[in-house]
Write an enzyme that holds these catalytic residues in place. Structure first.
Site, PDB file in Angstrom:
ATOM      1  N   ASP A  53      -7.735   4.359  -7.113  1.00 23.48           N
ATOM      2  CA  ASP A  53      -8.579   3.278  -7.599  1.00 23.48           C
ATOM      3  C   ASP A  53      -9.548   2.783  -6.531  1.00 23.48           C
ATOM      4  O   ASP A  53      -9.253   2.819  -5.341  1.00 23.48           O
ATOM      5  CB  ASP A  53      -7.718   2.071  -8.023  1.00 23.48           C
ATOM      6  CG  ASP A  53      -7.082   2.243  -9.380  1.00 23.48           C
ATOM      7  OD1 ASP A  53      -7.128   3.364  -9.920  1.00 23.48           O
ATOM      8  OD2 ASP A  53      -6.516   1.255  -9.881  1.00 23.48           O
TER       9      ASP A  53
ATOM     10  N   HIS B 191     -13.381   1.988 -13.229  1.00 22.92           N
ATOM     11  CA  HIS B 191     -12.540   0.870 -12.787  1.00 22.92           C
ATOM     12  C   HIS B 191     -13.343  -0.436 -12.766  1.00 22.92           C
ATOM     13  O   HIS B 191     -13.033  -1.353 -12.002  1.00 22.92           O
ATOM     14  CB  HIS B 191     -11.946   1.165 -11.400  1.00 22.92           C
ATOM     15  CG  HIS B 191     -10.809   0.267 -11.005  1.00 22.92           C
ATOM     16  ND1 HIS B 191      -9.774  -0.075 -11.858  1.00 22.92           N
ATOM     17  CD2 HIS B 191     -10.544  -0.370  -9.824  1.00 22.92           C
ATOM     18  CE1 HIS B 191      -8.927  -0.875 -11.228  1.00 22.92           C
ATOM     19  NE2 HIS B 191      -9.377  -1.082  -9.996  1.00 22.92           N
TER      20      HIS B 191
ATOM     21  N   HIS C 212      -4.928   3.774  -3.590  1.00 27.52           N
ATOM     22  CA  HIS C 212      -6.314   3.356  -3.368  1.00 27.52           C
ATOM     23  C   HIS C 212      -6.867   4.129  -2.166  1.00 27.52           C
ATOM     24  O   HIS C 212      -6.264   4.083  -1.093  1.00 27.52           O
ATOM     25  CB  HIS C 212      -6.400   1.855  -3.072  1.00 27.52           C
ATOM     26  CG  HIS C 212      -5.903   0.976  -4.172  1.00 27.52           C
ATOM     27  ND1 HIS C 212      -4.563   0.749  -4.396  1.00 27.52           N
ATOM     28  CD2 HIS C 212      -6.575   0.260  -5.109  1.00 27.52           C
ATOM     29  CE1 HIS C 212      -4.420  -0.076  -5.429  1.00 27.52           C
ATOM     30  NE2 HIS C 212      -5.624  -0.381  -5.871  1.00 27.52           N
TER      31      HIS C 212
ATOM     32  N   HIS D 179     -14.691  -5.357 -10.276  1.00 29.54           N
ATOM     33  CA  HIS D 179     -13.264  -5.665 -10.202  1.00 29.54           C
ATOM     34  C   HIS D 179     -12.928  -7.072 -10.701  1.00 29.54           C
ATOM     35  O   HIS D 179     -11.934  -7.668 -10.286  1.00 29.54           O
ATOM     36  CB  HIS D 179     -12.735  -5.476  -8.775  1.00 29.54           C
ATOM     37  CG  HIS D 179     -11.275  -5.124  -8.724  1.00 29.54           C
ATOM     38  ND1 HIS D 179     -10.293  -6.054  -8.507  1.00 29.54           N
ATOM     39  CD2 HIS D 179     -10.645  -3.944  -8.860  1.00 29.54           C
ATOM     40  CE1 HIS D 179      -9.116  -5.462  -8.500  1.00 29.54           C
ATOM     41  NE2 HIS D 179      -9.290  -4.179  -8.725  1.00 29.54           N
TER      42      HIS D 179
END
Length: 259
Positions: free
Chosen positions: A70, A121, A215, A125
Site C-alpha cells: 500500500d 488506494h 507498505h 488517503h
C-alpha cells in the site's frame, strides 16, 4: 456465503500524510460489511455471465497467498521491484495518487510492465467513511485517472484507507468499477523499523488464501520481503496477485474481498 464483518480498529498509516497513531485512535464508529472470501469468489460465476479470469495457477488446488503493498510508490520501490523480479514473484500494488503516483510515474510504469497488478488506494488517503459520496468519488476517481494516464488502464481493485468501508463506499466504488480488497495478515510496519519483527509478524499470520498487507514506504519493510518470500516458499506457498487468487472468478465492483 458472504461473511458479515465489522472494522473498528486503526490500520496502516501512509507516510507523508502527517497522520499519526493518536489520530487514528480518535476515529470513532465501526463499519459493518459483507465480505467474500477468495474461495467463495473462485466458485462463483461472474455477475454478468462474462468470461472468467484465466490464471496459470489453480488456487483451489495450490497453497496460494497474495503479497500486497500500500501507499507507494516511494524511494524504496525500486529495491522492492528488484527483489520481486529476482524471486519471480508478482505482487499487487495499491497506489496512492497525490505525492506518490504523480511523483513517481516511472515506477508505476515499471510495476505494470513487470507484471504486477496495479490497484487504487485513493488520492490522498482520506478515510472514506468520513466523507460524503462526492468526496469518496473524488478520492477514488483522481487516483484512477492518474494511474490510467501512466499505464493506459484504470484499476479494477481498490483498498480503502485503514480498511474502513460502508455501504456508501461500496456504492461509489461500484460506480467506478472498483472492487474492495482487504487483508488477512499485517505487520503494522508503520509502527516499527525492525525488519526481523516485520518478517515474523507476517510469517506468524500467513495462511492459505491469505492477503498480506505491507507498505513499500517504510524503511524496515522492503528488507523484510526476501525472508518472507523465501520462508513461505519453503512452506509450500505459491505467490499470486489478487486477481489470480480469485481466479477463475472475478472481483465484482463494490464488493469487499477478504480471506
Amino acid at each position: 456465503m458472504p461473511r458479515n464483518t465489522t472494522t473498528c480498529t486503526p490500520r496502516g498509516i501512509a507516510a507523508g500524510l502527517a497522520v499519526v497513531a493518536s489520530l487514528t485512535l480518535a476515529l470513532s464508529g465501526c463499519a459493518a460489511y459483507d465480505a467474500t472470501s477468495p474461495a467463495d469468489a473462485r466458485s462463483r460465476p461472474t455477475a454478468d455471465g462474462g468470461e472468467r479470469v484465466k490464471s496459470g495457477v489453480d488456487c483451489a488446488e495450490e497453497r496460494c497467498i497474495a503479497l500486497t503493498f500500500d501507499a507507494g510508490p516511494s524511494k524504496h520501490t525500486p529495491e522492492l521491484l528488484d527483489i520481486l523480479k529476482e524471486k519471480k514473484v508478482h505482487a499487487t500494488f495499491f497506489l496512492l495518487g497525490r505525492n506518490h503516483v504523480v511523483k513517481h510515474p516511472e515506477l508505476v510504469r515499471r510495476e505494470a510492465d513487470e507484471g504486477h497488478e496495479i490497484a487504487n488506494h485513493t488520492w490522498s488517503h482520506k478515510i472514506l467513511t468520513d466523507l460524503d459520496a462526492d468526496g469518496m468519488r473524488e478520492e477514488m476517481s483522481l487516483a484512477q485517472d492518474a494511474i490510467a494516464k501512466i499505464t493506459g488502464h484504470k484499476p479494477t481493485l481498490m483498498r480503502p484507507p485503514q480498511g474502513r468501508t460502508n455501504d456508501t463506499v461500496a456504492d461509489v466504488s461500484r460506480g467506478l468499477g472498483l472492487a474492495q480488497v482487504l487483508w488477512s495478515a499485517t505487520a503494522k510496519d508503520y509502527s516499527t523499523t525492525d525488519s526481523a519483527l516485520i518478517e515474523k509478524r507476517i510469517l506468524d499470520q500467513a495462511d492459505r488464501d491469505g492477503i498480506i498487507l505491507l507498505h513499500d514506504i517504510y524503511d524496515g519493510t522492503v528488507p523484510a520481503v526476501p525472508g518472507i518470500i523465501d520462508e513461505l516458499k519453503k512452506r509450500g506457498y505459491t505467490f499470486v496477485t489478487v486477481p489470480e487468487l480469485l481466479a477463475p472468478g472475478t472481483a465484482e465492483p463494490g464488493k469487499v474481498y477478504k480471506p
